[in-house]
Design a protein around this motif. Structure first.
Motif, short mmCIF file in Angstrom:
data_model
loop_
_atom_site.label_atom_id
_atom_site.label_comp_id
_atom_site.label_asym_id
_atom_site.label_seq_id
_atom_site.Cartn_x
_atom_site.Cartn_y
_atom_site.Cartn_z
N ILE A 2 0.82 -1.22 0.00
CA ILE A 2 0.00 0.00 0.00
C ILE A 2 0.85 1.27 0.00
O ILE A 2 0.56 2.20 -0.77
CB ILE A 2 -0.99 -0.02 1.17
CG1 ILE A 2 -2.04 -1.11 0.95
CG2 ILE A 2 -1.67 1.34 1.32
CD1 ILE A 2 -3.04 -1.24 2.08
N PRO A 3 1.91 1.36 0.82
CA PRO A 3 2.73 2.59 0.76
C PRO A 3 3.33 2.84 -0.62
O PRO A 3 3.37 3.98 -1.08
CB PRO A 3 3.82 2.32 1.80
CG PRO A 3 3.20 1.36 2.76
CD PRO A 3 2.35 0.47 1.91
N GLY A 4 3.78 1.77 -1.29
CA GLY A 4 4.34 1.93 -2.63
C GLY A 4 3.30 2.41 -3.63
O GLY A 4 3.56 3.31 -4.43
N LEU A 5 2.11 1.82 -3.58
CA LEU A 5 1.03 2.25 -4.47
C LEU A 5 0.63 3.69 -4.19
O LEU A 5 0.34 4.45 -5.12
CB LEU A 5 -0.18 1.32 -4.30
CG LEU A 5 -0.02 -0.10 -4.84
CD1 LEU A 5 -1.23 -0.95 -4.44
CD2 LEU A 5 0.15 -0.10 -6.35
N ILE A 66 0.36 10.37 3.17
CA ILE A 66 1.24 9.44 2.47
C ILE A 66 2.68 9.53 2.99
O ILE A 66 3.38 8.52 3.10
CB ILE A 66 1.19 9.69 0.95
CG1 ILE A 66 -0.22 9.39 0.44
CG2 ILE A 66 2.22 8.85 0.21
CD1 ILE A 66 -0.44 9.76 -1.03
N GLY A 67 3.13 10.75 3.32
CA GLY A 67 4.50 10.92 3.81
C GLY A 67 4.79 10.12 5.07
O GLY A 67 5.76 9.36 5.11
N PRO A 68 3.96 10.25 6.13
CA PRO A 68 4.19 9.43 7.33
C PRO A 68 4.07 7.94 7.06
O PRO A 68 4.77 7.13 7.68
CB PRO A 68 3.10 9.92 8.29
CG PRO A 68 2.83 11.32 7.86
CD PRO A 68 2.96 11.30 6.37
N MET A 69 3.18 7.54 6.13
CA MET A 69 3.05 6.13 5.78
C MET A 69 4.35 5.60 5.19
O MET A 69 4.81 4.50 5.53
CB MET A 69 1.91 5.93 4.77
CG MET A 69 1.68 4.48 4.38
SD MET A 69 0.63 4.29 2.91
CE MET A 69 -0.86 5.11 3.47
N ALA A 70 4.97 6.42 4.34
CA ALA A 70 6.25 6.03 3.75
C ALA A 70 7.33 5.94 4.82
O ALA A 70 8.19 5.05 4.77
CB ALA A 70 6.65 7.02 2.66
N GLY A 78 8.02 6.95 15.69
CA GLY A 78 7.71 8.26 16.24
C GLY A 78 6.74 9.02 15.35
O GLY A 78 6.29 8.53 14.31
N GLN A 79 6.41 10.22 15.78
CA GLN A 79 5.48 11.06 15.05
C GLN A 79 6.19 11.77 13.91
O GLN A 79 7.08 12.59 14.13
CB GLN A 79 4.84 12.10 16.00
CG GLN A 79 4.01 11.49 17.11
CD GLN A 79 2.77 10.78 16.57
OE1 GLN A 79 2.18 11.20 15.57
NE2 GLN A 79 2.39 9.69 17.22
N ALA A 83 6.21 15.72 6.98
CA ALA A 83 5.35 15.59 5.80
C ALA A 83 4.03 16.36 5.97
O ALA A 83 3.64 17.10 5.06
CB ALA A 83 5.08 14.11 5.49
N PRO A 84 3.31 16.21 7.09
CA PRO A 84 2.09 17.01 7.26
C PRO A 84 2.36 18.52 7.22
O PRO A 84 1.57 19.27 6.63
CB PRO A 84 1.57 16.58 8.64
CG PRO A 84 2.09 15.20 8.81
CD PRO A 84 3.44 15.21 8.17
N ALA A 85 3.46 18.95 7.85
CA ALA A 85 3.77 20.38 7.84
C ALA A 85 4.07 20.87 6.43
O ALA A 85 3.61 21.95 6.01
CB ALA A 85 4.94 20.66 8.77
N ALA A 86 4.84 20.09 5.68
CA ALA A 86 5.15 20.46 4.30
C ALA A 86 3.88 20.48 3.45
O ALA A 86 3.69 21.39 2.62
CB ALA A 86 6.17 19.49 3.70
N ALA A 87 3.02 19.49 3.65
CA ALA A 87 1.78 19.41 2.88
C ALA A 87 0.89 20.62 3.15
O ALA A 87 0.33 21.21 2.21
CB ALA A 87 1.03 18.13 3.23
N LEU A 88 0.76 21.00 4.41
CA LEU A 88 -0.07 22.16 4.74
C LEU A 88 0.50 23.45 4.18
O LEU A 88 -0.24 24.30 3.68
CB LEU A 88 -0.21 22.27 6.26
CG LEU A 88 -1.07 21.18 6.93
CD1 LEU A 88 -1.01 21.32 8.45
CD2 LEU A 88 -2.51 21.28 6.45
N ALA A 89 1.82 23.61 4.24
CA ALA A 89 2.45 24.82 3.71
C ALA A 89 2.25 24.92 2.20
O ALA A 89 1.87 25.98 1.67
CB ALA A 89 3.93 24.83 4.06
#
Length: 226
Positions: A2-5, A66-70, A78-79, A83-89
């Protein structure tokens, strides 16, 4: 698997939206044109262009998941907040084309618009573009994306060194790409338009990671691991 897809699907969505924006709006070369010409092109393109921007912003927001999944697939714990911060920006910068620029373009291109109105709309566009686009979306978003790329590359190094090396080679391109948005405040800074190359290479890297993970998931387990 799933992460690869998910990585490959993300790249497909971003490229589909980018292609539509290129056809309808001449993105991203259009960003270097005078504000009046940008708003004229935007207004002429109509609602289809806004829908394309929504799709592009949605792809950026999907990276928050997707970033944290990868990262987890690569063995990181860890948290993962990069990726979430980059996505929001990045999504915040892109959404200006959905909620703000349509209003400015409509006022600028209105049949009865005076020269004063057009100058005011152009000034508002410049301020919005420099803050939301160049500042939040490009500088902040790309710095966070660069940090995430470094983090994932280091996690991939023990098992997939070639993918790690590819990711690390992208970092100088990201840094060079920051010269363009920073040039407004630092006029003496040499501008290198490396961001488009960095994005394309980064997407190719994500596809390579996704394919490697899919192949690994499909490969039969050896007797020892079974």
């Amino acid at each position: 698997m799933i992460p690869g897809l998910a990585l490959i699907l993300l790249v497909l969505v971003l490229n589909a939206a980018f292609t539509v924006l290129s056809v309808l709006f001449g993105y991203d070369d259009v960003l270097r044109l005078p504000p009046g010409e940008v708003m004229a092109r935007f207004h002429a393109a109509g609602p289809a262009l806004v829908v394309a921007w929504i799709a592009f912003a949605a792809g950026a927001l999907a990276f928050a998941w997707i970033g944290p999944m990868a990262e987890r697939r690569a063995g990181l714990s860890g948290q993962g907040w990069l990726a979430p911060a980059a996505a929001l920006a990045m999504a915040a910068g892109l959404l200006r084309w959905v909620v703000a620029v349509p209003v400015l373009a409509a006022a600028h291109q209105a049949p009865g618009a005076t020269e004063v109105t057009q100058v005011a709309m152009a000034a508002a566009y410049i301020a919005l573009h420099q803050f939301a686009g160049a500042g939040v979306g490009e500088v902040l978003g790309q710095v966070l994306l660069c940090a995430w790329t470094l983090r994932l590359s280091l996690a991939l190094a023990p098992r997939q060194p070639w993918l790690a090396a590819f990711g690390l080679l992208l970092l100088p391109l990201w840094l060079l790409g920051l010269s363009e948005p920073l040039a407004a405040g630092l006029p003496a800074l040499p501008v290198v338009e490396a961001a488009p190359i960095a994005f394309m290479a980064w997407e190719a890297w994500l596809v390579a990671i996704g394919l490697a993970w899919i192949v690994a998931a499909l490969r039969p387990a050896s007797p020892a691991t079974a």
